[in-house]
Design a protein around this motif. Structure first.
Motif, PDB file in Angstrom:
ATOM      1  N   THR A 144       0.839  -1.193   0.000  1.00 52.70           N
ATOM      2  CA  THR A 144       0.000   0.000   0.000  1.00 52.70           C
ATOM      3  C   THR A 144       0.877   1.247   0.000  1.00 52.70           C
ATOM      4  OG1 THR A 144      -0.121   0.000   2.413  1.00 52.70           O
ATOM      5  CG2 THR A 144      -1.889  -1.145   1.223  1.00 52.70           C
ATOM      6  N   GLN A 145       0.321   2.327  -0.519  1.00 53.53           N
ATOM      7  CA  GLN A 145       1.064   3.570  -0.591  1.00 53.53           C
ATOM      8  C   GLN A 145       1.233   4.176   0.804  1.00 53.53           C
ATOM      9  OE1 GLN A 145      -1.526   5.700  -3.263  1.00 53.53           O
ATOM     10  NE2 GLN A 145      -0.154   5.335  -4.974  1.00 53.53           N
ATOM     11  N   VAL A 146       2.361   4.815   1.034  1.00 53.55           N
ATOM     12  CA  VAL A 146       2.622   5.502   2.293  1.00 53.55           C
ATOM     13  C   VAL A 146       1.934   6.864   2.229  1.00 53.55           C
ATOM     14  CG1 VAL A 146       4.385   6.496   3.790  1.00 53.55           C
ATOM     15  CG2 VAL A 146       4.821   4.337   2.625  1.00 53.55           C
ATOM     16  N   VAL A 147       0.995   7.089   3.146  1.00 48.79           N
ATOM     17  CA  VAL A 147       0.228   8.329   3.194  1.00 48.79           C
ATOM     18  C   VAL A 147       0.702   9.150   4.383  1.00 48.79           C
ATOM     19  CG1 VAL A 147      -2.091   9.314   3.384  1.00 48.79           C
ATOM     20  CG2 VAL A 147      -1.751   7.180   2.137  1.00 48.79           C
ATOM     21  N   PHE A 148       0.807  10.464   4.203  1.00 50.49           N
ATOM     22  CA  PHE A 148       1.279  11.360   5.249  1.00 50.49           C
ATOM     23  C   PHE A 148       0.559  12.692   5.122  1.00 50.49           C
ATOM     24  CE2 PHE A 148       4.018  11.403   1.557  1.00 50.49           C
ATOM     25  CZ  PHE A 148       4.029  12.746   1.209  1.00 50.49           C
ATOM     26  N   SER A 149       0.685  13.538   6.129  1.00 53.14           N
ATOM     27  CA  SER A 149       0.192  14.905   6.041  1.00 53.14           C
ATOM     28  C   SER A 149       1.399  15.831   5.939  1.00 53.14           C
ATOM     29  CB  SER A 149      -0.656  15.266   7.257  1.00 53.14           C
ATOM     30  OG  SER A 149       0.132  15.338   8.414  1.00 53.14           O
ATOM     31  N   ILE A 150       1.192  16.967   5.269  1.00 53.93           N
ATOM     32  CA  ILE A 150       2.322  17.860   5.013  1.00 53.93           C
ATOM     33  C   ILE A 150       1.842  19.307   4.899  1.00 53.93           C
ATOM     34  CG2 ILE A 150       2.224  17.590   2.509  1.00 53.93           C
ATOM     35  CD1 ILE A 150       5.360  17.502   2.604  1.00 53.93           C
ATOM     36  N   VAL A 151       2.687  20.226   5.333  1.00 59.15           N
ATOM     37  CA  VAL A 151       2.477  21.664   5.154  1.00 59.15           C
ATOM     38  C   VAL A 151       3.743  22.193   4.494  1.00 59.15           C
ATOM     39  CG1 VAL A 151       2.085  23.892   6.274  1.00 59.15           C
ATOM     40  CG2 VAL A 151       1.041  21.823   7.213  1.00 59.15           C
ATOM     41  N   PHE A 152       3.562  22.985   3.427  1.00 64.25           N
ATOM     42  CA  PHE A 152       4.705  23.540   2.708  1.00 64.25           C
ATOM     43  C   PHE A 152       4.333  24.881   2.086  1.00 64.25           C
ATOM     44  CE2 PHE A 152       2.361  20.826  -0.169  1.00 64.25           C
ATOM     45  CZ  PHE A 152       2.247  21.587  -1.320  1.00 64.25           C
ATOM     46  N   ILE A 153       5.343  25.580   1.588  1.00 65.83           N
ATOM     47  CA  ILE A 153       5.176  26.861   0.915  1.00 65.83           C
ATOM     48  C   ILE A 153       5.444  26.648  -0.569  1.00 65.83           C
ATOM     49  CG2 ILE A 153       5.977  29.257   0.739  1.00 65.83           C
ATOM     50  CD1 ILE A 153       4.677  28.701   3.395  1.00 65.83           C
ATOM     51  N   THR A 154       4.533  27.131  -1.436  1.00 63.01           N
ATOM     52  CA  THR A 154       4.726  27.009  -2.881  1.00 63.01           C
ATOM     53  C   THR A 154       5.691  28.089  -3.376  1.00 63.01           C
ATOM     54  OG1 THR A 154       2.896  28.488  -3.415  1.00 63.01           O
ATOM     55  CG2 THR A 154       2.376  26.139  -3.188  1.00 63.01           C
ATOM     56  N   LYS A 155       6.054  27.997  -4.654  1.00 60.87           N
ATOM     57  CA  LYS A 155       6.941  29.009  -5.249  1.00 60.87           C
ATOM     58  C   LYS A 155       6.307  30.392  -5.227  1.00 60.87           C
ATOM     59  CE  LYS A 155       7.724  26.851  -9.171  1.00 60.87           C
ATOM     60  NZ  LYS A 155       8.266  26.540 -10.508  1.00 60.87           N
TER      61      LYS A 155
END
Length: 92
Positions: A23-34
């Motif tokens: 199964t795919q590894v699922v995670f949560s993430i916060v990031f800044i776009t370009k």
């Protein structure tokens, strides 16, 4: 107090695309776009980009729903723009 995780450990976890059961590894993430926009994805997976991620220092992040189906487009995320990973603050 917020838990913290080092960026090199986040990148190692992002390199793992599947669990031992396939199964795919699922995670949560916060990031800044370009463009400077802050993006929160409660469920996401790592996907490929059409160029070398090591040269451009980016990873492809794809939002998914609870069933693992894609719900948006691939975000090219610069590794320097990671803010949170699985509710842990990313630090150098």
């Amino acid at each position: 107090m917020t838990k913290k995780i080092r960026r090199n450990l986040v990148l190692k976890q992002l390199d793992i695309k599947e669990n031992s059961d396939g199964t795919q590894v699922v995670f949560s993430i916060v990031f800044i776009t370009k463009q400077g926009q802050r993006v929160f994805l409660p469920r996401a997976i790592v996907t490929g980009l059409p160029y070398s991620v090591s040269i451009h220092r980016q990873r492809g992040i794809l939002p998914v729903d609870q069933h693992g189906d894609k719900t948006g487009h691939v975000y090219p995320v610069g590794i320097d723009n990671l803010i949170e990973f699985n509710s842990m603050e990313v630090m150098l």
